[in-house]
Design a protein around this motif. Structure first.
Motif, PDB file in Angstrom:
ATOM      1  N   ARG A  37       1.030  -0.980   0.087  1.00 21.88           N
ATOM      2  CA  ARG A  37      -0.015   0.366   0.285  1.00 21.88           C
ATOM      3  C   ARG A  37       0.572   1.403   0.026  1.00 21.88           C
ATOM      4  O   ARG A  37       1.864   1.598   0.493  1.00 21.88           O
ATOM      5  N   ILE A  38       0.637   2.506  -0.689  1.00 19.68           N
ATOM      6  CA  ILE A  38       0.971   2.953  -1.203  1.00 19.68           C
ATOM      7  C   ILE A  38       0.425   4.318   0.044  1.00 19.68           C
ATOM      8  O   ILE A  38      -0.746   4.641  -0.832  1.00 19.68           O
ATOM      9  N   TRP A  39       1.188   5.303   0.849  1.00 23.97           N
ATOM     10  CA  TRP A  39       0.516   6.305   0.817  1.00 23.97           C
ATOM     11  C   TRP A  39       1.232   7.521   0.675  1.00 23.97           C
ATOM     12  O   TRP A  39       1.990   7.806   1.477  1.00 23.97           O
ATOM     13  N   LEU A  40       0.484   8.754   0.605  1.00 19.26           N
ATOM     14  CA  LEU A  40       1.242   9.901   0.761  1.00 19.26           C
ATOM     15  C   LEU A  40       0.724  10.502   1.930  1.00 19.26           C
ATOM     16  O   LEU A  40      -0.753  10.801   2.632  1.00 19.26           O
ATOM     17  N   ALA A  41       1.740  11.120   2.356  1.00 15.82           N
ATOM     18  CA  ALA A  41       1.793  12.254   3.856  1.00 15.82           C
ATOM     19  C   ALA A  41       1.500  13.772   3.216  1.00 15.82           C
ATOM     20  O   ALA A  41       2.374  14.674   2.474  1.00 15.82           O
ATOM     21  N   VAL A  42      -0.502  13.679   3.137  1.00 13.78           N
ATOM     22  CA  VAL A  42      -0.923  14.743   3.171  1.00 13.78           C
ATOM     23  C   VAL A  42      -0.086  16.039   3.494  1.00 13.78           C
ATOM     24  O   VAL A  42       0.095  15.936   4.731  1.00 13.78           O
ATOM     25  N   GLY A  43       0.113  17.347   2.995  1.00  9.08           N
ATOM     26  CA  GLY A  43       0.399  18.629   3.447  1.00  9.08           C
ATOM     27  C   GLY A  43       2.344  18.778   3.174  1.00  9.08           C
ATOM     28  O   GLY A  43       2.755  17.334   2.649  1.00  9.08           O
ATOM     29  N   ARG A  44       2.851  19.322   4.245  1.00  7.47           N
ATOM     30  CA  ARG A  44       4.008  20.006   3.962  1.00  7.47           C
ATOM     31  C   ARG A  44       5.106  19.076   5.511  1.00  7.47           C
ATOM     32  O   ARG A  44       4.776  18.939   6.364  1.00  7.47           O
ATOM     33  N   THR A  45       5.707  18.607   4.301  1.00  2.00           N
ATOM     34  CA  THR A  45       7.137  18.318   5.124  1.00  2.00           C
ATOM     35  C   THR A  45       8.267  18.302   5.376  1.00  2.00           C
ATOM     36  O   THR A  45       8.889  19.143   4.134  1.00  2.00           O
ATOM     37  N   ASP A  46       9.086  18.262   6.184  1.00  2.00           N
ATOM     38  CA  ASP A  46      10.648  19.083   6.363  1.00  2.00           C
ATOM     39  C   ASP A  46      11.281  18.054   6.206  1.00  2.00           C
ATOM     40  O   ASP A  46      11.438  17.661   6.177  1.00  2.00           O
ATOM     41  N   MET A  47      12.117  18.847   4.839  1.00  2.00           N
ATOM     42  CA  MET A  47      12.797  17.747   3.823  1.00  2.00           C
ATOM     43  C   MET A  47      14.209  17.796   4.240  1.00  2.00           C
ATOM     44  O   MET A  47      14.746  16.562   3.811  1.00  2.00           O
ATOM     45  N   ARG A  48      14.452  18.535   5.311  1.00  2.00           N
ATOM     46  CA  ARG A  48      15.713  18.009   6.060  1.00  2.00           C
ATOM     47  C   ARG A  48      15.783  16.438   6.882  1.00  2.00           C
ATOM     48  O   ARG A  48      16.879  16.092   7.047  1.00  2.00           O
ATOM     49  N   ARG A  49      14.498  15.763   7.073  1.00  2.00           N
ATOM     50  CA  ARG A  49      14.472  15.073   8.151  1.00  2.00           C
ATOM     51  C   ARG A  49      15.042  13.508   6.659  1.00  2.00           C
ATOM     52  O   ARG A  49      14.927  13.038   5.809  1.00  2.00           O
ATOM     53  N   GLY A  50      15.622  12.691   7.489  1.00  2.00           N
ATOM     54  CA  GLY A  50      16.376  11.708   7.195  1.00  2.00           C
ATOM     55  C   GLY A  50      15.492  10.712   7.339  1.00  2.00           C
ATOM     56  O   GLY A  50      14.124  10.464   7.693  1.00  2.00           O
ATOM     57  N   MET A  51      15.997   9.242   7.117  1.00  2.00           N
ATOM     58  CA  MET A  51      14.774   8.201   7.732  1.00  2.00           C
ATOM     59  C   MET A  51      14.231   7.458   8.869  1.00  2.00           C
ATOM     60  O   MET A  51      13.079   7.898   8.592  1.00  2.00           O
ATOM     61  N   PRO A  60       5.626   2.374  10.643  1.00  2.00           N
ATOM     62  CA  PRO A  60       6.572   2.134   9.326  1.00  2.00           C
ATOM     63  C   PRO A  60       7.050   1.212   9.013  1.00  2.00           C
ATOM     64  O   PRO A  60       8.038   1.021   7.486  1.00  2.00           O
ATOM     65  N   HIS A  61       6.937  -0.744   9.353  1.00  2.00           N
ATOM     66  CA  HIS A  61       7.639  -1.045   9.603  1.00  2.00           C
ATOM     67  C   HIS A  61       7.005  -2.331   8.672  1.00  2.00           C
ATOM     68  O   HIS A  61       7.756  -3.940   9.004  1.00  2.00           O
ATOM     69  N   ALA A  62       5.838  -1.547   8.131  1.00  2.00           N
ATOM     70  CA  ALA A  62       4.940  -2.509   7.923  1.00  2.00           C
ATOM     71  C   ALA A  62       5.210  -3.678   6.644  1.00  2.00           C
ATOM     72  O   ALA A  62       3.896  -4.552   6.207  1.00  2.00           O
ATOM     73  N   GLY A  63       5.909  -2.140   5.984  1.00  2.00           N
ATOM     74  CA  GLY A  63       5.558  -2.714   4.396  1.00  2.00           C
ATOM     75  C   GLY A  63       5.071  -1.598   3.611  1.00  2.00           C
ATOM     76  O   GLY A  63       4.980  -2.402   2.202  1.00  2.00           O
ATOM     77  N   ASP A  64       4.439  -1.038   4.303  1.00  2.00           N
ATOM     78  CA  ASP A  64       3.555   0.837   3.194  1.00  2.00           C
ATOM     79  C   ASP A  64       4.688   1.200   3.241  1.00  2.00           C
ATOM     80  O   ASP A  64       5.884   1.142   3.746  1.00  2.00           O
ATOM     81  N   LEU A  65       4.216   1.453   1.668  1.00  2.00           N
ATOM     82  CA  LEU A  65       5.407   2.995   1.320  1.00  2.00           C
ATOM     83  C   LEU A  65       4.984   4.382   1.537  1.00  2.00           C
ATOM     84  O   LEU A  65       3.301   4.409   1.362  1.00  2.00           O
ATOM     85  N   TYR A  66       5.814   5.038   1.715  1.00  2.00           N
ATOM     86  CA  TYR A  66       5.129   6.279   2.302  1.00  2.00           C
ATOM     87  C   TYR A  66       5.864   7.210   1.396  1.00  2.00           C
ATOM     88  O   TYR A  66       7.426   7.774   1.543  1.00  2.00           O
ATOM     89  N   VAL A  67       4.699   8.690   0.670  1.00  2.00           N
ATOM     90  CA  VAL A  67       5.775   9.694  -0.002  1.00  2.00           C
ATOM     91  C   VAL A  67       5.158  10.979   0.689  1.00  2.00           C
ATOM     92  O   VAL A  67       4.472  10.925   1.530  1.00  2.00           O
ATOM     93  N   PHE A  68       6.497  11.662   0.839  1.00  2.00           N
ATOM     94  CA  PHE A  68       6.551  12.629   1.504  1.00  2.00           C
ATOM     95  C   PHE A  68       6.992  14.579   0.510  1.00  2.00           C
ATOM     96  O   PHE A  68       8.120  14.274   0.137  1.00  2.00           O
ATOM     97  N   ARG A  69       5.928  14.795   0.740  1.00  2.00           N
ATOM     98  CA  ARG A  69       6.515  16.765  -0.165  1.00  2.00           C
ATOM     99  C   ARG A  69       6.656  17.509   0.406  1.00  2.00           C
ATOM    100  O   ARG A  69       6.119  17.653   1.475  1.00  2.00           O
ATOM    101  N   GLY A  70       8.041  18.655   0.368  1.00  2.00           N
ATOM    102  CA  GLY A  70       7.712  19.676   1.136  1.00  2.00           C
ATOM    103  C   GLY A  70       7.959  20.524   0.288  1.00  2.00           C
ATOM    104  O   GLY A  70       6.683  21.082  -0.667  1.00  2.00           O
ATOM    105  N   ARG A  71       7.968  21.961   0.775  1.00  2.00           N
ATOM    106  CA  ARG A  71       6.955  23.245   0.360  1.00  2.00           C
ATOM    107  C   ARG A  71       7.215  23.357  -0.338  1.00  2.00           C
ATOM    108  O   ARG A  71       6.486  23.836  -1.825  1.00  2.00           O
ATOM    109  N   SER A  72       8.593  23.496  -1.607  1.00  2.00           N
ATOM    110  CA  SER A  72       8.755  23.961  -2.956  1.00  2.00           C
ATOM    111  C   SER A  72       7.603  23.082  -3.672  1.00  2.00           C
ATOM    112  O   SER A  72       7.744  23.732  -4.807  1.00  2.00           O
TER     113      SER A  72
END
Length: 100
Positions: free
Chosen positions: A9-23, A38-50
């Protein structure tokens, strides 16, 4: 493209994320903000402000992976800025990966 099995399953983390964050920081955000494992096997996608950078974390059963893609021109398509998650299909992820 990331070789994602069809049952993931693929999840978009809606909103803005601080892209300085690592794994670890993104995995912590999945746990605390999204209320998911986060260890359940799903895929999480994050997007920054820009909008030109996305980061993806995925635990494939062997270990955690962090993928990043930055667009030289354009922005990634993204749902309206609100809190929470949106589930998408692997085909939608592939389309989104192309940018606009």
């Amino acid at each position: 493209m990331i070789p994602v099995p069809s049952q993931v399953r693929i999840w978009l983390a809606v909103g803005r994320t601080d892209m300085r964050r690592g794994m670890q920081g993104l995995a912590l955000q999945v746990q605390e903000t999204l209320g998911r494992d986060p260890h359940a096997g799903d895929l999480y996608v994050f997007r920054g402000r820009s909008g030109n950078l996305i980061k993806i974390i995925w635990h494939d059963g062997l270990g955690m992976s962090l993928y990043a893609k930055r667009l030289e021109k354009g922005r990634f398509l993204w749902p309206s800025p609100a809190d929470g998650t949106v589930s998408i299909s692997p085909a939608q992820l592939a389309y989104m990966f192309e940018g606009t």
